[in-house]
Design a protein around this motif. Structure first.
Motif, PDB file in Angstrom:
ATOM      1  N   SER A  11     105.468  91.400 -28.042  1.00  0.00           N
ATOM      2  CA  SER A  11     106.418  92.050 -28.922  1.00  0.00           C
ATOM      3  C   SER A  11     106.352  91.130 -30.321  1.00  0.00           C
ATOM      4  CB  SER A  11     107.594  92.281 -28.529  1.00  0.00           C
ATOM      5  OG  SER A  11     108.513  92.061 -29.385  1.00  0.00           O
ATOM      6  N   ASN A  13     108.418  91.005 -32.556  1.00  0.00           N
ATOM      7  CA  ASN A  13     110.077  90.802 -32.626  1.00  0.00           C
ATOM      8  C   ASN A  13     110.481  89.531 -31.934  1.00  0.00           C
ATOM      9  OD1 ASN A  13     110.887  92.764 -34.635  1.00  0.00           O
ATOM     10  ND2 ASN A  13     110.960  94.267 -33.014  1.00  0.00           N
ATOM     11  N   ILE A  35     108.802  95.397 -21.246  1.00  0.00           N
ATOM     12  CA  ILE A  35     109.744  96.410 -21.721  1.00  0.00           C
ATOM     13  C   ILE A  35     109.054  97.885 -21.254  1.00  0.00           C
ATOM     14  CG2 ILE A  35     110.510  95.563 -23.682  1.00  0.00           C
ATOM     15  CD1 ILE A  35     108.421  96.679 -25.329  1.00  0.00           C
ATOM     16  N   THR A  40     114.453  96.164 -19.842  1.00  0.00           N
ATOM     17  CA  THR A  40     115.558  95.694 -20.780  1.00  0.00           C
ATOM     18  C   THR A  40     116.606  96.840 -20.422  1.00  0.00           C
ATOM     19  OG1 THR A  40     114.140  97.593 -22.086  1.00  0.00           O
ATOM     20  CG2 THR A  40     114.203  95.033 -22.591  1.00  0.00           C
ATOM     21  N   ARG A  41     116.295  97.883 -19.542  1.00  0.00           N
ATOM     22  CA  ARG A  41     117.289  98.969 -19.396  1.00  0.00           C
ATOM     23  C   ARG A  41     118.037  98.822 -17.929  1.00  0.00           C
ATOM     24  NH1 ARG A  41     118.142 101.625 -24.246  1.00  0.00           N
ATOM     25  NH2 ARG A  41     116.586 100.885 -25.500  1.00  0.00           N
ATOM     26  N   GLY A  52     120.072  96.793 -25.061  1.00  0.00           N
ATOM     27  CA  GLY A  52     118.984  97.248 -24.203  1.00  0.00           C
ATOM     28  C   GLY A  52     117.442  96.997 -24.725  1.00  0.00           C
ATOM     29  N   GLN A  53     117.468  95.580 -25.532  1.00  0.00           N
ATOM     30  CA  GLN A  53     116.364  95.474 -26.332  1.00  0.00           C
ATOM     31  C   GLN A  53     116.248  93.981 -26.119  1.00  0.00           C
ATOM     32  OE1 GLN A  53     117.215  96.680 -30.246  1.00  0.00           O
ATOM     33  NE2 GLN A  53     116.018  98.432 -30.119  1.00  0.00           N
ATOM     34  N   VAL A  54     114.636  93.486 -25.979  1.00  0.00           N
ATOM     35  CA  VAL A  54     114.395  91.999 -26.622  1.00  0.00           C
ATOM     36  C   VAL A  54     113.969  91.876 -27.799  1.00  0.00           C
ATOM     37  CG1 VAL A  54     114.067  91.345 -24.068  1.00  0.00           C
ATOM     38  CG2 VAL A  54     112.230  92.364 -25.414  1.00  0.00           C
ATOM     39  N   PRO A  55     114.147  90.766 -28.578  1.00  0.00           N
ATOM     40  CA  PRO A  55     114.625  89.482 -27.960  1.00  0.00           C
ATOM     41  C   PRO A  55     116.218  89.267 -27.923  1.00  0.00           C
ATOM     42  CG  PRO A  55     114.050  89.260 -30.163  1.00  0.00           C
ATOM     43  CD  PRO A  55     113.614  90.769 -30.139  1.00  0.00           C
ATOM     44  N   GLN A  67     118.759  90.808 -31.744  1.00  0.00           N
ATOM     45  CA  GLN A  67     118.177  90.767 -33.034  1.00  0.00           C
ATOM     46  C   GLN A  67     117.542  90.039 -33.715  1.00  0.00           C
ATOM     47  OE1 GLN A  67     118.027  94.015 -34.765  1.00  0.00           O
ATOM     48  NE2 GLN A  67     119.367  95.087 -33.327  1.00  0.00           N
ATOM     49  N   SER A  68     116.112  90.217 -33.827  1.00  0.00           N
ATOM     50  CA  SER A  68     115.291  88.810 -34.010  1.00  0.00           C
ATOM     51  C   SER A  68     115.857  88.404 -35.178  1.00  0.00           C
ATOM     52  CB  SER A  68     113.585  89.632 -34.251  1.00  0.00           C
ATOM     53  OG  SER A  68     113.706  90.605 -35.213  1.00  0.00           O
ATOM     54  N   GLN A 100     113.049  95.156 -41.332  1.00  0.00           N
ATOM     55  CA  GLN A 100     113.524  96.002 -40.489  1.00  0.00           C
ATOM     56  C   GLN A 100     113.622  97.575 -40.515  1.00  0.00           C
ATOM     57  OE1 GLN A 100     114.958  95.173 -36.870  1.00  0.00           O
ATOM     58  NE2 GLN A 100     113.152  93.830 -37.402  1.00  0.00           N
ATOM     59  N   GLU A 104     108.617  97.441 -40.334  1.00  0.00           N
ATOM     60  CA  GLU A 104     108.655  97.419 -38.702  1.00  0.00           C
ATOM     61  C   GLU A 104     108.677  98.872 -37.939  1.00  0.00           C
ATOM     62  OE1 GLU A 104     110.774  96.479 -34.598  1.00  0.00           O
ATOM     63  OE2 GLU A 104     111.033  98.067 -36.147  1.00  0.00           O
ATOM     64  N   TYR A 164     104.362  91.562 -37.230  1.00  0.00           N
ATOM     65  CA  TYR A 164     103.549  92.709 -37.110  1.00  0.00           C
ATOM     66  C   TYR A 164     102.423  93.011 -38.238  1.00  0.00           C
ATOM     67  CZ  TYR A 164     106.760  94.208 -33.409  1.00  0.00           C
ATOM     68  OH  TYR A 164     107.528  93.794 -32.351  1.00  0.00           O
TER      69      TYR A 164
HETATM   70  N1  LIG Z   1     115.827  95.394 -34.466  1.00  0.00           N
HETATM   71  C1  LIG Z   1     115.476  94.905 -33.132  1.00  0.00           C
HETATM   72  C2  LIG Z   1     114.163  95.491 -32.578  1.00  0.00           C
HETATM   73  C3  LIG Z   1     114.152  95.189 -31.025  1.00  0.00           C
HETATM   74  C4  LIG Z   1     113.202  96.066 -30.421  1.00  0.00           C
HETATM   75  O1  LIG Z   1     112.833  97.041 -30.744  1.00  0.00           O
HETATM   76  N2  LIG Z   1     112.707  95.598 -29.014  1.00  0.00           N
HETATM   77  C5  LIG Z   1     111.770  96.215 -28.369  1.00  0.00           C
HETATM   78  C6  LIG Z   1     110.801  95.368 -28.152  1.00  0.00           C
HETATM   79  S1  LIG Z   1     109.999  95.045 -29.722  1.00  0.00           S
HETATM   80  C7  LIG Z   1     112.501  96.550 -26.794  1.00  0.00           C
HETATM   81  O2  LIG Z   1     113.002  95.715 -26.552  1.00  0.00           O
HETATM   82  N3  LIG Z   1     112.253  97.848 -26.334  1.00  0.00           N
HETATM   83  C8  LIG Z   1     112.654  98.159 -25.147  1.00  0.00           C
HETATM   84  C9  LIG Z   1     113.380  99.155 -25.170  1.00  0.00           C
HETATM   85  O3  LIG Z   1     113.905  99.672 -26.016  1.00  0.00           O
HETATM   86  O4  LIG Z   1     113.942  99.476 -24.125  1.00  0.00           O
HETATM   87  C10 LIG Z   1     115.086  93.455 -33.382  1.00  0.00           C
HETATM   88  O5  LIG Z   1     114.490  92.851 -34.493  1.00  0.00           O
HETATM   89  O6  LIG Z   1     115.295  92.394 -32.372  1.00  0.00           O
END
Ligand SMILES: N[C@@H](CCC(=O)N[C@@H](CS)C(=O)NCC(=O)O)C(=O)O
Length: 198
Positions: A11, A13, A35, A40-41, A52-55, A67-68, A100, A104, A164
């Protein structure tokens, strides 16, 4: 300061946070979160980051931050990666927000659908390539006469946007169409000692 970074190694991010940590020589450990396996869920992860997201990073006192671009800003406060000049700093934020909202969501999403989900370029929503190409054209113009996005030197704006942009080919974009962007990618990769393959 020392932090734990929860992330997926493919990723952008997540990688931009790792590159910021490395550049600032902040000790960190990386916890892999896959992921595609839905890691993440899980209830446990959602308690840690309800988005529910990384990082996400965990500070040494246990507090989380997601939020990166927010994470990078936290890490780089008071360093050369954030311009001291008020206008230059605002310009850096301008690029971070634009990344963002207008870069992205097209370039990273096209890459995700092709590289992770195995879709062909023809199967993607054409808007991804129209808007992604518009973003790359805007960057190409920004580098006319400029080596970096803001203040003539490396800032968080470059780190956020290189993540990206350097992978755009995997989303069906031809970076050779944007020679100034291509040169900037190489410059930022060298400045950050990026080792991950494009
Ligand atoms: N705006 C967030 C975007 C984070 C994001 O989209 N993370 C994705 C990986 S790049 C993720 O964790 N996806 C898993 C999911 O949504 O379950 C950031 O900049 O950190």
């Amino acid at each position: 300061m020392s932090v734990t970074l929860y992330g997926d190694r493919k990723s952008g991010n997540c990688l931009k946070v790792a590159w910021t940590l490395k550049k600032l020589k902040i000790p960190y450990s990386w916890v892999d979160v896959d992921i595609l396996k839905g890691e993440t869920r899980t209830p446990e992860f959602l308690r840690f980051n309800s988005a529910g997201q990384v990082p996400v990073i965990k500070l040494s006192d246990g507090r989380p931050l997601a939020q990166s671009n927010a994470i990078m800003t936290y890490l780089a406060e008071g360093t050369d990666l954030i311009p001291g000049d008020r206008y230059d700093r605002a310009r850096m934020y301008e690029w971070l927000y634009w990344e963002q909202y207008s870069h992205e969501p097209y370039i990273a999403v096209a890459r995700f659908q092709m590289a992770y989900l195995g879709r062909s370029r023809e199967d993607l929503d054409p808007k991804l390539h129209e808007r992604g190409a518009a973003a790359l054209r805007r960057m190409e113009e920004a580098f006319t006469g400029h080596r970096y996005l803001v203040a003539g030197r490396l800032t968080l704006a470059d780190i956020a946007l290189v993540a990206y942009t350097r992978m755009a080919h995997a989303g069906g974009f031809d970076i050779a169409d944007y020679p100034a962007v291509d040169g900037w990618v190489a410059r930022v990769e060298a400045a950050l000692c990026i080792e991950e393959p494009r």
